[in-house]
Write an enzyme that holds these catalytic residues in place. Structure first.
Site, PDB file in Angstrom:
ATOM      1  N   LYS A 196      30.203  48.235  35.226  1.00  9.70           N
ATOM      2  CA  LYS A 196      28.746  48.653  35.117  1.00  9.70           C
ATOM      3  C   LYS A 196      28.771  49.221  33.492  1.00  9.70           C
ATOM      4  CE  LYS A 196      25.002  51.622  36.329  1.00  9.70           C
ATOM      5  NZ  LYS A 196      24.169  52.712  37.204  1.00  9.70           N
ATOM      6  N   LYS A 248      26.680  44.618  36.042  1.00  9.81           N
ATOM      7  CA  LYS A 248      25.481  45.043  35.830  1.00  9.81           C
ATOM      8  C   LYS A 248      25.556  45.668  34.373  1.00  9.81           C
ATOM      9  CE  LYS A 248      22.321  48.557  37.064  1.00  9.81           C
ATOM     10  NZ  LYS A 248      22.393  49.980  37.471  1.00  9.81           N
TER      11      LYS A 248
HETATM   12  C1  PBG Z   1      21.963  54.610  38.522  1.00 13.72           C
HETATM   13  C2  PBG Z   1      21.414  53.388  38.225  1.00 13.72           C
HETATM   14  C3  PBG Z   1      20.866  52.803  37.166  1.00 13.72           C
HETATM   15  C4  PBG Z   1      20.189  51.761  37.427  1.00 13.72           C
HETATM   16  C5  PBG Z   1      20.512  51.205  38.715  1.00 13.72           C
HETATM   17  N1  PBG Z   1      21.330  52.132  39.227  1.00 13.72           N
HETATM   18  C6  PBG Z   1      20.439  53.522  35.826  1.00 13.72           C
HETATM   19  C7  PBG Z   1      21.632  53.923  35.002  1.00 13.72           C
HETATM   20  O1  PBG Z   1      22.921  53.527  35.193  1.00 13.72           O
HETATM   21  O2  PBG Z   1      21.332  54.410  33.801  1.00 13.72           O
HETATM   22  C8  PBG Z   1      19.445  50.781  36.465  1.00 13.72           C
HETATM   23  C9  PBG Z   1      18.853  49.674  36.987  1.00 13.72           C
HETATM   24  C10 PBG Z   1      17.897  49.058  36.233  1.00 13.72           C
HETATM   25  O3  PBG Z   1      17.906  49.313  35.047  1.00 13.72           O
HETATM   26  O4  PBG Z   1      17.220  48.125  36.846  1.00 13.72           O
HETATM   27  N2  PBG Z   1      21.969  55.283  39.549  1.00 13.72           N
END
Ligand code: PBG
Length: 323
Positions: A196, A248
């Site tokens: 991520k 992601k």
């Molecule tokens: C953290 C989380 C995020 C997203 C999913 N889980 C935000 C981040 O990491 O800042 C982002 C998902 C998206 O942008 O669609 N709980």
């Protein structure tokens, strides 16, 4: 004289193209991320994500039923609590909004679709970080793991089939697995947000969850410049017991989806994130691109890169189009 090879032969009619198509998208491979907010009387539109709302518990129930009826692979639930605090207490409260939403979803769909829950503190902390802070204001990895462990058990007890740790703390999969197993939840699946990145493409999500974050997440999410590190993160999560690994965001990281597909012997998911959604919606609203084709091509490209499962805010719409 003439071309010896004529690839165009296989493109001559729709039926011929369908016959030789290498990649398909099926509703069962799509997961719908959903936001369920506490204390709302009506669903609230998210301005930066046209077509996506913060659900009330009731409107969410109808969406769970629709997801199951359309044959979606699952729903991924995010909670938006009314009150936040430094340690994200709402996350481990069985009556916290996310845990109530999980229970509602299971009551609505049973096992007809897969109920997944985001396992992270950022929606619940007043500082907006994915973990708790130490005395110097840094995100405290090991103290956060203890809360994640409790959060996993509460989510499983609320009815989640799948928990999705997304906070990028080291050791989170192993710690959550151990606590789930000790509590008898040996069948609860862990979908690890393994690779991520600290991405600009999460921008609209911050509005979606009323995020209070100041600063950024660069001390725990990955540097977008790094590819080998994604494989390292995935292998660590697999060693810790991840059942599914996720990359992601998706569209700027298709190379990593392909890398992870090669390295992992478990299903690979990819998250078509909020900014990827909003860019297509914004361009389409201007009349600059063909919206439906851009959506289908986005998700197809993520599947083609190697994702078995795609989390996308368009899941319901695509499933309807496929029918
Ligand atoms: C953290 C989380 C995020 C997203 C999913 N889980 C935000 C981040 O990491 O800042 C982002 C998902 C998206 O942008 O669609 N709980």
């Amino acid at each position: 004289m003439f071309p010896a090879d004529r690839p165009r032969r296989l493109r001559s009619t729709p039926a011929m193209r369908s016959l030789v198509r290498e990649t398909r998208v099926d509703p069962s491979q799509l997961v719908l991320p959903m936001f369920v907010a506490e204390g709302l009387a009506e669903p609230r539109p998210i301005a930066s994500m046209p077509g996506v709302v913060q659900h009330t518990r009731d409107s969410a129930r109808r969406a769970y039923a629709e997801a199951a009826q359309l044959g979606l692979g699952g729903v991924m639930l995010f909670g938006v609590p009314e009150h936040k605090d430094a340690v994200g207490s709402g996350a481990i409260d069985p009556n916290g909004i996310l845990n109530l939403a999980i229970a509602d979803a299971r009551a609505e769909v049973g096992d007809a679709t897969v109920v997944m829950a985001d396992l992270c503190l950022d929606e619940f902390t007043d500082h907006g970080h994915c973990g708790v802070l130490d005395a110097q204001g840094r995100v405290d990895n090991d103290a956060t793991l203890e809360i994640y462990a409790q959060m996993g058990v509460v989510q499983a007890e609320s009815g989640a089939h799948v928990v999705g740790p997304s906070g990028m703390m080291d050791g989170q999969v192993a710690r959550i697995r151990a606590e789930l197993d000790a509590a008898g939840h040996t069948d609860t699946v862990i979908l690890a947000y393994a690779a991520k990145y600290a991405s600009a493409f999460y921008g609209p999500f911050r509005e979606a969850v009323d995020s209070s974050l100041q600063g950024d997440r660069r001390t725990y999410q990955q540097d977008p410049a790094n590819a080998r590190e994604a494989v390292r993160e995935v292998l660590l999560d697999l060693a810790e017991g991840a059942d599914i690994v996720m990359v992601k965001p998706a569209l700027s990281y298709l190379d990593l989806i392909a890398d992870v597909r090669r390295e992992a012997d478990v299903p690979v998911a990819a998250y078509n994130v909020s900014g990827e959604y909003s860019m297509v919606e914004a361009a389409a609203a201007q009349g600059w691109i063909d919206r439906d084709r851009a959506i289908d091509e986005s998700v197809l490209s993520i599947r083609r890169a190697g994702a078995d499962i795609v989390l996308t805010y368009w899941a319901t719409e695509i499933a309807k189009r496929l029918r």
